[in-house]
Write a protein that holds these residues in place. Structure first.
Motif, PDB file in Angstrom:
ATOM      1  N   ASP A  99      21.109  -7.823  24.944  1.00  0.00           N
ATOM      2  CA  ASP A  99      21.366  -7.298  23.001  1.00  0.00           C
ATOM      3  C   ASP A  99      23.493  -6.986  23.392  1.00  0.00           C
ATOM      4  OD1 ASP A  99      19.429  -9.004  21.941  1.00  0.00           O
ATOM      5  OD2 ASP A  99      18.391  -7.329  22.354  1.00  0.00           O
ATOM      6  N   THR A 182      16.381  -3.723  19.800  1.00  0.00           N
ATOM      7  CA  THR A 182      17.860  -4.074  18.940  1.00  0.00           C
ATOM      8  C   THR A 182      17.109  -3.785  17.388  1.00  0.00           C
ATOM      9  OG1 THR A 182      18.918  -4.854  21.402  1.00  0.00           O
ATOM     10  CG2 THR A 182      19.544  -4.903  19.078  1.00  0.00           C
ATOM     11  N   TRP A 339      28.740  -1.673  17.819  1.00  0.00           N
ATOM     12  CA  TRP A 339      28.340  -1.144  18.830  1.00  0.00           C
ATOM     13  C   TRP A 339      28.758  -0.416  19.935  1.00  0.00           C
ATOM     14  CZ3 TRP A 339      22.643  -1.894  18.749  1.00  0.00           C
ATOM     15  CH2 TRP A 339      22.319  -2.484  18.257  1.00  0.00           C
TER      16      TRP A 339
END
Length: 359
Positions: A99, A182, A339
């Motif tokens: 991820d 995640t 992110w």
């Protein structure tokens, strides 16, 4: 025991059952996904529906094409990075699935190598935003959506908002996932946003967890374990991936999944060749199979519902009905996360979550 989350013994057993089953499969050789005479590949995958879909769709397709032996290793992305970092010269697998958060925190130059686009038949058919450049590390192989899963027998009125998770009628019935996954991190960021924070300020999320405490029945270690808790009736509602809820419905568990009015959360996992694989060409072929329209069309169908990144893959059924008939239409309905900002703080957040929230 944490003064934030008090997990019941049955809930702990529910989460442990999933992990124990996975270990049993490995010990009995069940991790050997398929055999052939064209080489041997070890590929990491995620627990739950990812492992199931790769075992039933990707591995058979790849094996038929390449005649290779494939071993699947189900692990969280953060654990994959840790193992590769600890043994970069002798990695435990040839292909890793990551991820965005764990990938951005990984020492990529030490553990991964750029994806060889010239060895891929299907790379050119990926949607432009999911292609990698020659100096990057690996293609995005699916889009995932985090919404709200719920038990349709016990919850007659479907939830419509993330705020519904605070409703008193869900006391002792809410499931969460650790921030090592995640889905847990994404949900905490969403909580922070709802309380005036966000990627740069996670404090409101920990305050929100305290508010929601009376509703929490269990904190699962990973999404697969959360699905087990749904199956066992330990929880009735939880933030969860669509692709983890759909197989439960196929197996007869009375559940459904909805997009909150604030939007479902967007997750984009990618697949990579490790720095020192057994056979680089075989690893590249495995990733190429993962981004093929044949594999992605099957994985976009029941019972998995992974949103494809290959422009030639077809979307139908649940995804088309609830989210859209094209990947672009689906992504427009999902909320992206920053992110790059998250990754700077993620290790500290995980440590705090494990200390304050998880038993």
């Amino acid at each position: 025991m944490s003064d934030l989350i008090r997990m019941s013994r049955r809930a702990l057993l529910g989460a442990g059952l999933f992990a124990g089953t996975s270990l049993l499969l490995k010990g009995c050789g069940g991790n050997e996904a398929s055999q052939g005479n064209g080489g041997r590949l070890v590929a990491a995958t995620f627990t739950g529906s990812w492992e199931e879909a790769h075992r039933t769709i990707l591995v058979p397709y790849f094996t038929q094409k390449m005649g290779a032996t494939v071993n699947l290793v189900p692990q969280l992305a953060i654990d994959q990075v840790a193992q590769l970092t600890a043994s970069a010269n002798s990695p435990p697998y040839d292909v890793t699935l990551l991820d965005e958060g764990p990938f951005r925190n990984a020492p990529v130059e030490q553990i991964l190598q750029p994806f060889p686009v010239d060895l891929s038949e299907n790379f050119q058919d990926l949607l432009p935003e999911y292609q990698t450049k020659a100096d990057q590390w690996g293609p995005t192989i699916a889009v995932q959506a985090i919404g709200i899963g719920y038990n349709t027998d016990r919850i007659s009125t479907p939830p419509t908002s993330w705020e519904d998770l605070w409703k008193p009628e869900y006391a002792g019935r809410l499931g969460l996932v650790s921030m090592q996954s995640t889905v847990g991190t994404a949900f905490m960021v969403q909580l922070a946003r709802m309380r005036g924070g966000g990627e740069n300020n996670i404090e409101p999320a920990f305050e929100a967890i305290r508010e929601i405490l009376p509703n929490v029945a269990a904190v699962a270690s990973n999404p697969g374990a959360l699905s087990v808790l749904f199956q066992q009736g330990e929880i009735d509602i939880a933030p969860h991936y669509l692709n983890n809820m759909a197989p439960l419905t196929a197996a007869g568990t009375p559940v459904d999944w909805v997009v909150p009015q604030e939007g479902a959360l967007l997750i984009s996992p990618s697949m990579h060749i490790v720095r020192n694989p057994r056979e680089r060409e075989l690893a590249a072929a495995y990733i190429d199979a993962a981004i093929s329209p044949e594999v992605q069309t099957q994985m976009a169908s029941a019972p998995y519902y992974f949103v494809p990144t290959n422009s030639k893959a077809q979307i139908s059924g649940f995804i088309a009905e609830r989210l859209g008939s094209t990947t672009e239409a689906v992504v427009d309905k999902l909320v992206p996360l920053d992110w790059q900002t998250i990754s700077k703080n993620l290790p500290t957040w995980i440590e705090r979550f494990n200390r304050e929230v998880v038993v």
